[in-house]
Write an enzyme that holds these catalytic residues in place. Structure first.
Site, PDB file in Angstrom:
ATOM      1  N   HIS A  31      20.527  15.496   7.212  1.00 34.13           N
ATOM      2  CA  HIS A  31      20.417  14.878   8.591  1.00 34.13           C
ATOM      3  C   HIS A  31      21.551  14.448   9.127  1.00 34.13           C
ATOM      4  O   HIS A  31      21.912  13.209   8.651  1.00 34.13           O
ATOM      5  CB  HIS A  31      19.252  13.799   8.383  1.00 34.13           C
ATOM      6  CG  HIS A  31      17.706  14.270   8.102  1.00 34.13           C
ATOM      7  ND1 HIS A  31      17.643  14.530   6.809  1.00 34.13           N
ATOM      8  CD2 HIS A  31      16.846  14.425   8.793  1.00 34.13           C
ATOM      9  CE1 HIS A  31      16.226  15.093   6.650  1.00 34.13           C
ATOM     10  NE2 HIS A  31      16.023  14.874   7.646  1.00 34.13           N
ATOM     11  N   HIS A  71      16.862   9.074   5.397  1.00 35.84           N
ATOM     12  CA  HIS A  71      17.111  10.572   5.715  1.00 35.84           C
ATOM     13  C   HIS A  71      18.451  10.591   6.189  1.00 35.84           C
ATOM     14  O   HIS A  71      19.328  11.696   5.972  1.00 35.84           O
ATOM     15  CB  HIS A  71      16.363  11.165   6.891  1.00 35.84           C
ATOM     16  CG  HIS A  71      16.061  10.412   7.882  1.00 35.84           C
ATOM     17  ND1 HIS A  71      15.064   9.664   8.291  1.00 35.84           N
ATOM     18  CD2 HIS A  71      16.886  10.434   9.265  1.00 35.84           C
ATOM     19  CE1 HIS A  71      15.234   9.055   9.616  1.00 35.84           C
ATOM     20  NE2 HIS A  71      16.358   9.669  10.068  1.00 35.84           N
ATOM     21  N   PRO A 127      10.680   7.372   2.579  1.00 33.51           N
ATOM     22  CA  PRO A 127       9.209   7.235   3.273  1.00 33.51           C
ATOM     23  C   PRO A 127       9.263   6.176   4.337  1.00 33.51           C
ATOM     24  O   PRO A 127       9.701   4.958   3.973  1.00 33.51           O
ATOM     25  CB  PRO A 127       8.227   6.769   2.045  1.00 33.51           C
ATOM     26  CG  PRO A 127       9.132   7.339   0.809  1.00 33.51           C
ATOM     27  CD  PRO A 127      10.564   7.200   1.050  1.00 33.51           C
ATOM     28  N   ASP A 164      12.920   4.773  14.657  1.00 33.93           N
ATOM     29  CA  ASP A 164      11.696   4.977  15.544  1.00 33.93           C
ATOM     30  C   ASP A 164      10.689   4.800  14.406  1.00 33.93           C
ATOM     31  O   ASP A 164       9.646   4.179  14.473  1.00 33.93           O
ATOM     32  CB  ASP A 164      11.595   6.277  16.243  1.00 33.93           C
ATOM     33  CG  ASP A 164      12.678   6.087  17.122  1.00 33.93           C
ATOM     34  OD1 ASP A 164      13.197   5.342  17.906  1.00 33.93           O
ATOM     35  OD2 ASP A 164      13.443   7.484  17.279  1.00 33.93           O
ATOM     36  N   GLY A 165      10.753   5.768  13.407  1.00 30.45           N
ATOM     37  CA  GLY A 165       9.647   5.987  12.369  1.00 30.45           C
ATOM     38  C   GLY A 165       9.295   4.737  11.792  1.00 30.45           C
ATOM     39  O   GLY A 165       8.099   4.348  11.342  1.00 30.45           O
ATOM     40  N   ASN A 194      17.209   5.851  19.549  1.00 25.98           N
ATOM     41  CA  ASN A 194      18.027   6.763  19.967  1.00 25.98           C
ATOM     42  C   ASN A 194      17.007   7.640  20.885  1.00 25.98           C
ATOM     43  O   ASN A 194      17.647   8.765  21.301  1.00 25.98           O
ATOM     44  CB  ASN A 194      18.589   7.880  18.759  1.00 25.98           C
ATOM     45  CG  ASN A 194      17.464   8.202  17.953  1.00 25.98           C
ATOM     46  OD1 ASN A 194      16.500   8.413  18.308  1.00 25.98           O
ATOM     47  ND2 ASN A 194      17.829   8.563  16.897  1.00 25.98           N
ATOM     48  N   HIS A 270      18.810  16.367  14.489  1.00 25.50           N
ATOM     49  CA  HIS A 270      18.182  15.355  13.589  1.00 25.50           C
ATOM     50  C   HIS A 270      18.058  15.729  11.977  1.00 25.50           C
ATOM     51  O   HIS A 270      18.707  15.408  11.225  1.00 25.50           O
ATOM     52  CB  HIS A 270      16.870  14.913  13.906  1.00 25.50           C
ATOM     53  CG  HIS A 270      15.997  14.402  12.833  1.00 25.50           C
ATOM     54  ND1 HIS A 270      16.026  13.051  12.721  1.00 25.50           N
ATOM     55  CD2 HIS A 270      14.991  14.742  12.026  1.00 25.50           C
ATOM     56  CE1 HIS A 270      15.267  12.616  11.810  1.00 25.50           C
ATOM     57  NE2 HIS A 270      14.572  13.620  11.210  1.00 25.50           N
ATOM     58  N   ARG A 365     -11.865 -10.628 -13.881  1.00 31.18           N
ATOM     59  CA  ARG A 365     -10.806 -11.265 -12.802  1.00 31.18           C
ATOM     60  C   ARG A 365     -10.841 -12.914 -13.077  1.00 31.18           C
ATOM     61  O   ARG A 365      -9.690 -13.525 -12.991  1.00 31.18           O
ATOM     62  CB  ARG A 365     -11.494 -11.077 -11.574  1.00 31.18           C
ATOM     63  CG  ARG A 365     -12.656 -11.776 -11.244  1.00 31.18           C
ATOM     64  CD  ARG A 365     -13.334 -11.738  -9.704  1.00 31.18           C
ATOM     65  NE  ARG A 365     -14.707 -12.024  -9.602  1.00 31.18           N
ATOM     66  CZ  ARG A 365     -15.137 -12.571  -8.685  1.00 31.18           C
ATOM     67  NH1 ARG A 365     -14.333 -12.963  -7.404  1.00 31.18           N
ATOM     68  NH2 ARG A 365     -16.305 -12.721  -8.361  1.00 31.18           N
ATOM     69  N   GLU A 421      -2.152  -5.306   3.073  1.00 30.31           N
ATOM     70  CA  GLU A 421      -1.763  -4.664   1.685  1.00 30.31           C
ATOM     71  C   GLU A 421      -0.600  -4.126   1.451  1.00 30.31           C
ATOM     72  O   GLU A 421       0.004  -4.105   0.698  1.00 30.31           O
ATOM     73  CB  GLU A 421      -3.243  -3.999   1.186  1.00 30.31           C
ATOM     74  CG  GLU A 421      -4.584  -4.607   1.144  1.00 30.31           C
ATOM     75  CD  GLU A 421      -5.007  -4.877   2.414  1.00 30.31           C
ATOM     76  OE1 GLU A 421      -4.832  -4.056   3.680  1.00 30.31           O
ATOM     77  OE2 GLU A 421      -6.174  -5.557   2.698  1.00 30.31           O
ATOM     78  N   HIS A 470     -12.724  -6.380  -8.455  1.00 28.23           N
ATOM     79  CA  HIS A 470     -13.855  -5.847  -7.929  1.00 28.23           C
ATOM     80  C   HIS A 470     -13.681  -4.315  -8.150  1.00 28.23           C
ATOM     81  O   HIS A 470     -13.568  -3.367  -7.245  1.00 28.23           O
ATOM     82  CB  HIS A 470     -13.979  -6.085  -6.417  1.00 28.23           C
ATOM     83  CG  HIS A 470     -14.307  -7.544  -6.237  1.00 28.23           C
ATOM     84  ND1 HIS A 470     -13.385  -8.459  -6.530  1.00 28.23           N
ATOM     85  CD2 HIS A 470     -15.230  -8.188  -5.454  1.00 28.23           C
ATOM     86  CE1 HIS A 470     -13.898  -9.683  -6.135  1.00 28.23           C
ATOM     87  NE2 HIS A 470     -15.154  -9.657  -5.632  1.00 28.23           N
ATOM     88  N   HIS A 482     -16.203  -0.372  -0.368  1.00 25.47           N
ATOM     89  CA  HIS A 482     -15.383  -1.275  -1.211  1.00 25.47           C
ATOM     90  C   HIS A 482     -15.389  -0.906  -2.739  1.00 25.47           C
ATOM     91  O   HIS A 482     -15.130  -1.738  -3.512  1.00 25.47           O
ATOM     92  CB  HIS A 482     -16.265  -2.932  -0.947  1.00 25.47           C
ATOM     93  CG  HIS A 482     -15.638  -3.401   0.331  1.00 25.47           C
ATOM     94  ND1 HIS A 482     -15.824  -2.761   1.760  1.00 25.47           N
ATOM     95  CD2 HIS A 482     -14.916  -4.744   0.618  1.00 25.47           C
ATOM     96  CE1 HIS A 482     -15.184  -3.582   2.523  1.00 25.47           C
ATOM     97  NE2 HIS A 482     -14.865  -4.492   2.086  1.00 25.47           N
TER      98      HIS A 482
END
Lengths: 678, 678
Positions: A31, A71, A127, A164-165, A194, A270, A365, A421, A470, A482
């Site tokens: 890139h 990238h 990612p 942007d991502g 951009n 890109h 738990r 999360e 759980h 759940h």
């Protein structure tokens, strides 16, 4: 500034650009456009602002630089090269040879920056959204270390370049919301606006007012109209440094592929090499020679004079402040040094609780909460929290001194991550990268929400602890949305992640012993909502067997006729079944298998001693799907568990309905034994 | 309005509250506080605004009501009961008996609303953020159907009640951003701003200006200061209806557990029964009798008079408009009727392409693009897009008439979802719930980002198609962050999801044949970046074997000595190995196994014919982890694949490095054969 100094600045910026173009072209993949656009801001940040010593890139007080748009990796590699960042052995973090081998096997210059491949790569990115979310965790680390131990030199700044991502991805938005709430004034994101995405102009899918959105979340939003305007960039970064109550986002209007006459400002700059012709034209526009991989004289010297000199002085200053602090605050300094060195107290395991036998028992738990608190009492830099389920997850550090981390109290050890999360896990990665022992708690089914970050814990070898309660249909009435059914299997699929499902309180304690002892692996602990007995170990195997991942919990006189194995709440079912079978004259061994990964690491002899190949009659029981069990069951074994989604009803009824009962285990065992005798 | 009518309104609202309290108490589990807070808005929406016929809850023109805060399920069940919503057989969707059996086995009143359990449950909610993201898909469906076919009566409104969790979760933010961009003026979210989360006050973790955030994303934001102010609620909903250029969020200040004197406005009203004493006090505050499960006279009649009469008239009007439209536009009407009935054209499979043998071949992502376009040519309501990777995913419908869906062109069939994988998948669920055939495309590794929504496709039996390219280390230089290793296994773990990995262009065509033919199951198609040969079928098994999930691709004369099996790009490796082995006198059968789930559904005879139990020498090859393969390999088989993360390098080098080669397959096969002969 003299003309020649100005010239050298542009020389440096164009060196970043041309190295990036050349490397992508040689690799024939990568890139180029973003490094070309962002070279000025990267230059300005590194050369004029970053508190960073290229000779000591592991220095704990350094400012962090995160390339969230991973990238654009050649931007980072170019800068690390020009800045002269060194590995701990004194070799260059990124040599020219490495750059020439961009994206080739064994080069530290991987397609996306991989933490651990070279000094200066603060985190693995690619990612989208992960880098900026990590950066929130890093900023928290700085605030926490300085707040907790009253050593303000740990309050480093964290800069992230993002695309942007990054700002479209939910994980990035969650992290931004929390950063604004926490008023992390040591955090600066530079958003590469951009106007181009892979599919075309961003306004095909994205038209929001990014600055206003960040302002609504408590950020300061600044704009730089022209990514080539070094003065404007400098002013914006200075404004960030002056803001002592908010994180800052700098919206930087840039032109992707800047300088490439036919490709700039289009998606074609890109994700593919520019091509030799276009590179030549771009180099002309920079007034550049046609040579490949050129670093003109003066460029590295410029970094040395500015970044190098400034960083080295800051490093020395920090060392002397540190020495002074350590002399006056030995206990705090010892904790901080442990964080820097990723060490645990020598005797930390001594606090692992032993639980007395108790037929009524407690949910795992609950025992997890007790063990967590015991461990946290010993390891002061174990900090974390839940995505708004602390009470259910039993993840609160209850010590009166622990407190809650907030904008008013950076010393707190308990985090309210909110119902976020994904950001929670990614922030815990950022904290772990600073040497802090972080943990993230939620319901096991919501591992799905944070899976990309859990994967990165594994890939980056960060010992984040995931507390997942759980853990099966045993949660009962909340129903299939759940109830984790496939989540044990799908977590076991993640490389370099220890997945643990202890059967009783003492296995919980041992699991913590293993998980906390890891320095290079995250662990995911699956815990029940419902009570399970604390086994009477006088008649059963020692819970320290947990550390082998699987062990004989109940053995038979003489060779077993059948092996029953299970994890977590289903081990009790195995024990019940074994007793019934024993009354019928069938000798059933019970194996508890709390961690597949650890068991697979044991010697062949040990594994054979637990699961003798001569015993082909085997039954495995787990309130999840069968995937992953066949390696222990063999072709002839039988699995008692789930084959699809759960249902909404009280727990006991669900176990009955789905046939996860001692009765069914006995039936399967009898058939197995009969078949094996034929 | 007469006093008695006003009284009955309050009676209706308090009926919703008390039914919810009573049901949670009887179940001894559940969430009473939110139904108590939101009863007025639910009442107002259903009774005074919703275009909904309780006698025909499947009517395609109905307004949609989504309870995104699914834990407040008793709110929905109470309303469905009081509104008299009927199942297609005329029985009540939710009877009083069902409410009394809330959260018990077999009751349609599950802990969280489960789509399909009763009429009126538009989507399954509970995992936060999913409901509102689904609602964007539903709103898109309305816009698309009315825009594409010029039948404006399909432009229904979509209302979603949502909680703090919904607006904190990343998927909700992604969906909101896209909804604002698309100017979905038929979408109204009502945000229950109760200031309470499970861990305490929302301001522990959440302090942003929600209204301003939504405005920055192009929404209209309205505020209702008091959730009990029916007039204000009515005005806000009316304002939404008048807004013809933006989606609307109504920020509703509510008091959780309203009326329960000791628990209202605290987290303790959220997730547990109130207790008999507190219920009694709450009922006193409503001026209510102490009886359980009471519906006072006049309440159901009130719904009948307003909702029922309005809905029935709207339904009749719609039917007559529809008849008129259908008469004038038979082709469009036929398409729309197919959507409503979830039907495909009878001969749609005739368009599935056959590809000629070609040793050079093409990437399966490329053949997928061709097949997708062929199918989309036949099924006009197959629509979808990519999370900014359409060019790489080959997911564009290229027909000149297809166009792009945008605020200016609701007729478009191609979607720019932006870099928002999670919202994309959740939106596709919302579209599928309207009967549209939706597809979502991204890189296979990013299934991790959208996994919660993929799980819900399975749980809700929605035939969403996931197009997942770049499916292994074969993508090469982008490196381990982008290389799926565990993703085939982890997707195979999701119940009710078909996971497909075709080996060549003709298998791709057959996979589409199966996937599109599904009416109750989503499918995830894993496709290569790199070229694979199109096999010469004159010498090999018929690609229609794909439909059995696994089939003999290359057989031997006489019984095979060894079975080689694989999927996708590794099938070619199996064929190469078989040829080498044949030269050595080892008879190797090659089995292509594009879909485990389909193969497992075949008769035992068929499975035995493909994988005869007498042949224990077996080798499986897949450029992913072994998890899930043992069921076909048996205890003695060998797996050739990955054991951890990939690396950044050209594809061929990676295959070589990780040992996924014909040579290694041959070696494993020889060992297997030797062992099986002993």
């Amino acid at each position: 500034m003299t003309t020649s100094a100005v010239d050298t600045r542009h020389l440096a910026i164009n060196t970043i650009r041309t190295l990036s173009m050349d490397a992508v072209q040689k690799a024939n993949s990568g890139h180029p456009g973003t490094p070309m656009a962002l070279a000025p801001v990267a230059y300005c940040l590194w050369n004029d602002h970053l508190n960073y010593d290229p000779e000591h890139p592991g220095w704990p007080g350094r400012d962090r630089f995160v390339l969230s748009c991973g990238h654009a990796s050649m931007l980072l590699y170019s800068v690390l090269h020009l800045a002269g960042v060194k590995n701990s052995d004194g070799s260059p973090a990124v040599s020219m040879e490495d750059i020439k081998n961009f994206r080739q096997f064994g080069s530290p210059c991987a397609g996306h920056p991989e933490h651990g491949e070279a000094a200066g790569i603060e985190t693995t990115t690619g990612p989208l959204g992960q880098g900026i979310a990590n950066s929130v965790g890093m900023a928290i680390s700085g605030k926490w270390m300085s707040g907790r131990y009253d050593f303000e030199d740990c309050d480093f700044d964290v800069y992230a370049l993002c695309s942007d991502g990054d700002v479209m991805e939910g994980v990035g938005m969650e992290a931004a919301s929390l950063a604004g709430h926490l008023k992390l004034d040591n955090l600066c994101w530079i958003y590469d606006d951009n106007q181009i995405t892979i599919e075309g102009r961003t306004d095909l899918a994205f038209s929001e007012d990014v600055a206003a959105r960040f302002e609504s979340m408590g950020w300061s939003a600044l704009t730089v109209e022209d990514a080539n305007d070094l003065d404007a960039i400098d002013r914006a970064i200075s404004q960030f440094k002056e803001n002592k109550s908010q994180p800052t986002i700098i919206v930087l209007n840039s032109i992707i592929g800047y300088g490439a006459p036919n490709k700039q400002d289009t998606a074609s700059a890109h994700g593919s090499p520019l091509g030799e012709d276009e590179i030549q034209l771009a180099k002309q526009s920079y007034d550049w020679s046609n040579e490949k991989f050129t670093v003109p004289p003066g460029v590295m010297e410029l970094f040395e004079e500015n970044l190098g000199r400034r960083g080295s002085a800051a490093y020395e200053k920090w060392q002397s402040n540190w020495a002074e602090f350590a002399a006056g605050n030995p206990a705090s300094a010892n904790d901080l040094q442990s964080i820097f060195d990723r060490r645990l107290p020598d005797d930390w395991e001594s606090v692992l609780p032993e639980f007395p036998a108790d037929p009524k028992g407690m949910a795992t738990r609950v025992s997890s909460g007790k063990v967590l608190n015991a461990v946290a009492g010993k390891i002061g830099w174990m900090i974390g929290g839940s995505a708004d389920l602390a009470g259910s997850n039993k993840s609160l550090i209850e010590d009166a001194d622990a407190g809650h981390f907030s904008a008013d109290h950076f010393a707190g050890r308990n985090f309210h991550f909110g119902i976020r999360e994904h950001a929670m896990a990614s922030i815990c990665n950022g904290m772990a990268l600073s040497g802090i022992r972080s943990y993230a708690a939620t319901f096991a089914v919501f591992t799905d929400y944070m899976r990309p970050a859990m994967r990165l814990s594994g890939l980056m070898h960060q010992p984040v602890l995931y507390i997942l309660t759980h853990d099966s249909i045993g949660l009962g009435e909340d129903g299939p949305t759940h109830q984790p059914v496939e989540h044990l299997a799908s977590c076991r699929a993640i490389p370099n992640l220890l997945v643990m499902r202890p059967a009783d309180a003492n296995e919980v304690s041992q699991c913590y012993g293993v998980a906390i002892g890891q320095n290079k692996r995250p662990a995911a602990m699956f815990l029940t909502r419902q009570n399970v007995p604390t086994f009477d170990r006088s008649k059963l195997g020692d819970p320290r067997g947990t550390r082998q991942g699987g062990y004989i919990l109940l053995d038979t006189d003489g060779n077993p006729d059948v092996i029953l194995m299970g994890t977590g709440s289903e081990v009790e079912i195995c024990l019940q079944a074994a007793m019934t079978l024993s009354d019928e004259g069938i000798r059933a061994r019970v194996v508890s298998m709390p961690c597949f990964e650890l068991f697979e690491e044991q010697s062949a002899d040990y594994r054979e001693s637990v699961l003798p190949s001569s015993v082909v009659a085997r039954v495995a029981v787990e309130a999840g799907i069968e995937m992953g069990w066949l390696r222990f069951l063999g072709s002839h074994g039988r699995f008692v568990g789930m084959t699809g989604f759960g249902a909404s009803a009280p727990s006991e009824e669900l176990y009955e309905h789905f046939g996860i009962t001692a009765e069914n285990v006995c039936r399967a065992a009898r058939e197995q034994v009969a078949a094996s005798r034929n």
